[in-house]
Design an enzyme around this catalytic site. Structure first.
Site, PDB file in Angstrom:
ATOM      1  N   LYS A 264       0.669  -1.347   0.114  1.00  0.00           N
ATOM      2  CA  LYS A 264      -0.210  -0.016  -0.058  1.00  0.00           C
ATOM      3  C   LYS A 264       1.000   1.198  -0.075  1.00  0.00           C
ATOM      4  O   LYS A 264       0.455   2.243  -0.688  1.00  0.00           O
ATOM      5  CB  LYS A 264      -1.046   0.046   1.180  1.00  0.00           C
ATOM      6  CG  LYS A 264      -1.908  -1.244   1.259  1.00  0.00           C
ATOM      7  CD  LYS A 264      -2.673  -1.254   2.388  1.00  0.00           C
ATOM      8  CE  LYS A 264      -3.580  -2.494   2.435  1.00  0.00           C
ATOM      9  NZ  LYS A 264      -2.425  -3.720   2.635  1.00  0.00           N
ATOM     10  N   ASP A 282       6.635   0.150  10.969  1.00  0.00           N
ATOM     11  CA  ASP A 282       6.253  -1.245  11.127  1.00  0.00           C
ATOM     12  C   ASP A 282       7.178  -1.803  12.358  1.00  0.00           C
ATOM     13  O   ASP A 282       8.213  -1.091  12.435  1.00  0.00           O
ATOM     14  CB  ASP A 282       6.456  -2.255  10.044  1.00  0.00           C
ATOM     15  CG  ASP A 282       5.403  -3.441  10.234  1.00  0.00           C
ATOM     16  OD1 ASP A 282       4.390  -3.361   9.706  1.00  0.00           O
ATOM     17  OD2 ASP A 282       5.938  -4.337  11.050  1.00  0.00           O
ATOM     18  N   CYS A 378      -7.954  -6.849   6.760  1.00  0.00           N
ATOM     19  CA  CYS A 378      -8.378  -7.722   6.071  1.00  0.00           C
ATOM     20  C   CYS A 378      -9.172  -8.862   6.633  1.00  0.00           C
ATOM     21  O   CYS A 378      -8.905 -10.284   6.640  1.00  0.00           O
ATOM     22  CB  CYS A 378      -7.276  -8.453   5.127  1.00  0.00           C
ATOM     23  SG  CYS A 378      -5.595  -8.976   6.154  1.00  0.00           S
TER      24      CYS A 378
END
Length: 394
Positions: A264, A282, A378
């Site tokens: 993304k 992250d 998701c």
């Protein structure tokens, strides 16, 4: 290519070893099959390309159809396996792999050779996955039904969004997911031309521009010059759709909080035409290193990366927009991640919901006045989606 009976038996033995290792890692340690299989291949350098192809197909087919295969297993054995104690004999594992490959319509010649080696009656017919599984079960003497809903643990199905068309969803679990490509708009002609030149069939998405589903072929997409030059990326359609929500424009300052390997992030960079800045963060340093390499390959110079755990941002200059693609249960990608079906638990869900709320709270403080906060997962559970958003807004 012809292979001697001895070499084929050696290949089956390596396949059995890989299945044993992957199923033990999956049920005993919650490790995704691709990572467990990668570890196996690193330890077994004697596996050639043909070995790897058949072993990989068998491993993922067994994981995809485990909900049906477990019906064929003795209850005591099945319970032991799903607790991480892989007590299968070699014959049992090879038999399950033979059936899974048959249902998946993969490695057809190997399936027939395995069937003969195992001394099983001919079961090679059936137009759809359910029928094929039923024929395979009958060849083993099993009198059982194999409905699509058996491919998913009942507790996982119960927690899904009530609005989800479950019958249709269950049917999708019988099929391998398509490989979606995101083609860069300014390099589309070159990327598609190379796909055609290499005999790779593809179809365009009716929903998203520059999204194409590629049909599996013998050509490795990652070896194409157009991939090495950054003309396209492999990215699921739903993941690409998040870009429509973000609607990034050139000159903005974005923060991708849970960037991972950066699918993304790269999409944001393309939408911004390499103008403006994107910070990708992250907790996993190795994932961000992969992102760094992908950004370099694609020629994006407006992306920087930072390993973080969500803290240490006090006093940071606010961002025009923040994307939180939060850690989740992965129940929205069960075709791509069949292991998520069997590693799901209420305890894990509750832990994830708490973590998502914490990340949202931290991320919101980094949004400039009038800026945008995008939240995505998701997964299918309302607790991770609508309920999470409503709790945050309240």
């Amino acid at each position: 290519m012809e292979i001697s009976p001895g070499k084929f038996r050696a290949r089956m033995a390596r396949m059995e070893e890989a299945l044993r290792a992957v199923l033990t890692a999956l049920f005993g340690g919650g490790l995704p099959p691709d990572r467990a299989l990668s570890d196996f291949f690193r330890a077994r350098r004697d596996c050639g390309s043909h070995d790897r192809k058949m072993i990989s197909a068998a491993v993922f087919a067994v994981c995809r159809y485990w909900g049906w295969l477990r019906i064929l297993c003795d209850e005591t054995l099945r319970d032991a396996v799903e607790k991480g104690d892989n007590a299968f004999s070699r014959r049992e594992l090879v038999t399950l792999a033979c059936g899974a490959l048959f249902v998946a319509r993969e490695e057809i010649e190997s399936v027939e050779a395995m069937r003969r080696e195992l001394g099983l009656p001919d079961f090679r017919n059936g137009a759809d996955a359910c029928t094929r599984m039923g024929n395979f079960g009958a060849a083993l003497g099993a009198k059982a039904d194999f409905p699509p809903e058996a491919l998913l643990p009942e507790i996982v199905a119960e927690k899904m969004d009530p609005a989800l068309p479950k019958a249709e969803f269950f049917r999708t679990l019988m099929r391998r997911p398509p490989m979606w490509l995101r083609v860069r708009a300014d390099r589309k002609e070159n990327a598609l031309a190379q796909l055609r030149e290499n005999g790779i069939a593809f179809r365009e998405s009716p929903h998203l521009a520059n999204a194409f589903a590629a049909t599996p072929s013998k050509v490795n997409l990652f070896t194409l010059a157009s991939f090495r030059d950054g003309d396209f990326e492999v990215q699921d359609l739903a993941s690409q759709a998040i870009g429509c929500v973000c609607a990034a424009v050139p000159g903005q300052r974005w923060f991708d909080v849970c960037a991972g390997a950066g699918g993304k992030t790269l999409l944001l960079a393309e939408m911004m035409r390499n103008r403006g800045t994107i910070l990708a963060g992250d907790v996993r340093a190795h994932a961000l290193e992969t992102l760094r390499l992908r950004a370099r390959r694609a020629g994006y110079c407006n992306i920087s990366v930072k390993v973080h755990d969500g803290s240490g941002w006090k006093g940071c200059h606010p961002f025009d927009a923040v994307l939180v693609d939060a850690p989740c249960s992965n129940t929205g990608v069960l075709r791509r991640r069949p292991d998520a079906r069997w590693n799901w638990s209420v305890e894990k869900l509750e832990s994830l919901v708490k973590l998502q709320a914490e990340i949202l709270d931290q991320a919101a403080r980094l949004v400039a006045p009038g800026g945008t906060l995008v939240y995505s997962t998701c997964s299918n559970e309302p607790e991770e989606n609508a309920d999470q958003v409503n709790a945050f807004l309240s």
